[in-house]
Design an enzyme around this catalytic site. Structure first.
Site, PDB file in Angstrom:
ATOM      1  N   ASP A 224       7.634  -3.331  10.286  1.00 45.98           N
ATOM      2  CA  ASP A 224       6.477  -2.404   9.790  1.00 45.98           C
ATOM      3  C   ASP A 224       6.072  -1.425  10.769  1.00 45.98           C
ATOM      4  O   ASP A 224       6.341  -1.865  11.859  1.00 45.98           O
ATOM      5  CB  ASP A 224       5.192  -3.172   8.956  1.00 45.98           C
TER       6      ASP A 224
HETATM    7  C1  GLC Z   1       2.344   0.931   6.724  1.00 43.78           C
HETATM    8  C2  GLC Z   1       2.290  -0.032   5.807  1.00 43.78           C
HETATM    9  C3  GLC Z   1       3.787  -0.020   5.176  1.00 43.78           C
HETATM   10  C4  GLC Z   1       4.091   1.409   4.928  1.00 43.78           C
HETATM   11  C5  GLC Z   1       4.297   2.076   6.670  1.00 43.78           C
HETATM   12  C6  GLC Z   1       4.838   3.299   6.898  1.00 43.78           C
HETATM   13  O1  GLC Z   1       1.299   0.700   7.969  1.00 43.78           O
HETATM   14  O2  GLC Z   1       2.017  -1.425   6.178  1.00 43.78           O
HETATM   15  O3  GLC Z   1       3.409  -0.497   3.706  1.00 43.78           O
HETATM   16  O4  GLC Z   1       5.359   1.732   4.705  1.00 43.78           O
HETATM   17  O5  GLC Z   1       3.271   1.577   7.641  1.00 43.78           O
HETATM   18  O6  GLC Z   1       3.729   4.150   6.637  1.00 43.78           O
END
Ligand code: GLC
Length: 647
Positions: A224
């Protein structure tokens, strides 16, 4: 790709183990196809950046209803259709991988991301994730199944540890990923949190289970965003792609290689998985064809909002009479665009139709007034307007988001007060709930005529609502999560989250798996939803052969209104040798029936559908003996049962 890998320098392979920037995978300065990732589950969120690369907004896109509303349709083909439309949105915006779907199980009703997730039940979550992925990947766009795993609360998400026993992990929190992986997602995104103390950006044990049992050995796991603490440890564990690029982490990995702390072979394992995904995206690009236009995507969005709205209470006031005198009031009575925030926020590309406008379009003979209290109207003006009307709508909603949880699951005190006051003036009160998760309605439920849980309904939310309350379309939505009477009734609140430890002492008892033994705590059960039609179930037949269990039964629409019902098929083990929840969902079918029509439904279960995960034998295990098949309209309304014996 193995041969191509051999042509790369170690530095190039190290570069592949992280993004090139915030969104792209590395293209080795033009040597490779440039892969763009973008959010999100409810619609494409492609950012707009200025010359300095600073985010200044999101490009307009078709806003789909929340994943919660999609699951409430219980319609697998709508999940596929949503995926198909999102693939086209990605193709038009040159996005190769959509960072979706989220299949985390809804354990805690306060979780700020519940609107992005499908269900409290891992099978429902997995099936909707699977169909959604199929819809996207059959159209040559990639996905990222997320967030692996046990990411079930937002409070302290970057560090807190979900303390989950292995059987619960297997049967609940990883199970949704196991079912969704039947669609073979292009990538999986690991989550921020720890599981049993180990960061999910470096959890080799769970990665190995994911790849060896559910998915594929060369499946790419990306972190993430900013989840990686130690890039070297993450690469060693098999987290192939750190997102986004992190300068210091790049240097750390170079230094670790040069000092012998990480081998070229360990780097190659991740770099090869990244290369394969990049190659897959390059091949996809050449096959992409737009299948839907804007109108069709918005229609699909409206179909989800229509089939995903749940009628929780109706004293007969709905459907409205065509010439009804109607008044609409509430802080959100205008054209409020309801959606969740964070990475799931979608820039709705057009001003949504307001509810009064949408209702007027389908009920031209009705008299419709609107009194949004946001316009500073005098308090009693709204009550004067509501007085004597045949129907008064009160619209209550919020905007939940990642990074924050709700403190409680009641609606605002202001809205509760308004509803109670209005109901004392005019009992023909219909409450519309536009929230992202379960709501405690106990303070006012008995005072109103009808309650509709419409959730975040996307770009045509109000058109869908108007079709439903006017009777143009019948309700067919069912809850995919239990609405308990209050927050305290949820077992997850027994062990409050400390600053870093989240003890899952509820174990397998998530949702109806718990409430089946505590029905007195339930306001609306899992699978619940009213309709303008009535349905009867009959003729359950169960046939056991050595590999399969074939089940058939009939459903009849015993009303004069066309409609649809959602048959849920549960399995109950009569004499288990280990603790098992009373029953568990193993199949479901949404059946559309014209007035008076009767259909036979057939489903086939495998023996795995009767299994539990044995910690003693380290495998899924079926205990020979008696099982009961329970066919129901919801977790507390079982219509048919049949006993069977598994040898
Ligand atoms: C965010 C989320 C994830 C998302 C990523 C990119 O914090 O946890 O679901 O796809 O970062 O934005």
């Amino acid at each position: 790709m193995e041969n191509f890998l051999k042509t790369l320098s170690v530095d190039e392979k190290i570069k592949l183990c992280a993004g090139k920037d915030y969104w792209h995978m590395h293209d080795l300065d033009g040597k490779l196809y440039l892969v763009r990732n973008a959010d999100g589950p409810l619609g494409l969120r492609r950012d707009i950046v200025n010359e300095q690369g600073k985010w200044i907004g999101n490009r307009p896109a078709v806003a789909f209803p929340s994943a919660q509303v999609l699951a409430q349709t219980w319609n697998k083909s709508l999940a596929y259709k949503t995926g198909e439309c999102l693939a086209d949105e990605c193709i038009e915006r040159e996005v190769d991988v959509l960072l979706a779907p989220g299949v985390n199980v809804k354990r805690d009703p306060r979780c700020g991301r519940n609107f992005e997730y499908f269900s409290e039940d891992p099978y429902v979550a997995g099936v909707f994730g699977r169909e959604y992925i199929n819809g996207i990947q059959d159209n040559h766009v990639g996905t990222s199944l997320k967030h692996f795993c046990a990411n079930n609360i937002e409070h302290g998400r970057y560090w807190n540890s979900s303390e989950v026993d292995e059987r619960t992990l297997r049967e609940i929190y990883m199970r949704a990923f196991e079912v969704a992986c039947e669609a073979n997602p292009l990538t999986v995104m690991s989550s921020y949190n720890r599981v049993n103390g180990c960061l999910m950006s470096e959890n080799k044990k769970l990665y190995d289970i994911l790849r060896s049992e559910f998915w594929r050995e060369d499946g790419l796991i990306m972190s993430d965003w900013y989840a990686v603490r130690d890039h070297v440890t993450s690469v060693k564990a098999g987290c192939d792609l750190e997102m986004p690029f992190h300068e210091q982490h790049y240097k750390d990995l170079v230094a670790a290689y040069e000092s012998g702390d990480i081998t070229e072979e360990e780097i190659d394992r991740c770099a090869l998985r990244v290369l394969k995904v990049i190659e897959q995206c390059r091949v996809n690009k050449a096959k992409q064809q737009i299948k839907t236009d804007l109108e069709q995507r918005m229609d699909a969005s409206q179909s989800v909002a229509t089939e995903g709205a749940v009628l929780l209470k109706n004293n007969g006031i709905l459907p409205l009479k065509q010439d009804a005198k109607v008044h609409i009031v509430g802080m959100h009575a205008g054209d409020e665009y309801f959606s969740g925030g964070g990475s799931s926020r979608v820039a709705n590309h057009q001003k949504p139709t307001s509810f009064d406008e949408a209702l007027g379009a389908v009920m031209p003979n009705a008299e419709i007034g609107i009194g949004s209290l946001r316009e500073g109207l005098k308090f009693n003006k709204a009550f004067e307007d509501a007085y004597g009307k045949e129907a008064v709508f009160y619209i209550s909603g919020d905007s939940e988001t990642e990074g924050v949880d709700r403190h409680d699951i009641r609606i605002s005190a202001y809205d509760e007060m308004q509803i109670c006051e209005l109901a004392s003036i005019n009992p023909n009160l219909i409450v519309i709930l536009r929230y992202g998760a379960a709501v405690d309605v106990s303070a006012w439920e008995d005072k109103v005529a009808a309650i509709i849980y419409a959730g975040y309904g996307g770009c045509h939310a109000n058109e869908a609502l108007a079709d439903l309350v006017s009777g143009k379309v019948n309700f067919s939505g069912r809850l995919a999560e239990t609405f308990a009477k209050s927050l305290a009734d949820y077992p997850c609140t027994a062990n409050e989250l400390t600053h870093a430890i989240n003890r899952y002492t509820d174990g397998l008892d998530v949702g109806y798996r718990y409430f089946d033994s505590h029905p007195e705590k339930v306001q609306y059960p899992f699978g619940f939803g009213l309709s303008y039609s009535t349905f009867e179930y009959s003729d359950l037949k169960v046939d056991v052969d050595k590999e399969k269990v074939n089940i058939s039964f009939s459903i009849e629409n015993t009303s004069d209104a066309d409609g649809a019902d959602v048959a849920q098929i549960y399995v109950h083990e009569v004499f288990p040798v280990v603790y098992r929840p009373y029953k568990e969902l193993s199949a479901f079918e949404k059946v559309f029936l014209k007035a008076g029509e009767k259909k036979t439904v057939s489903v086939t279960l495998s023996h795995r559908d009767f299994a539990y995960y044995s910690i003693a034998y380290d495998k899924w295990t079926v205990n020979a003996g008696k099982f009961e098949i329970q066919v129901g309209k919801n977790a507390q309304d079982i219509c048919l049962t049949a006993l069977l014996e598994l040898k």
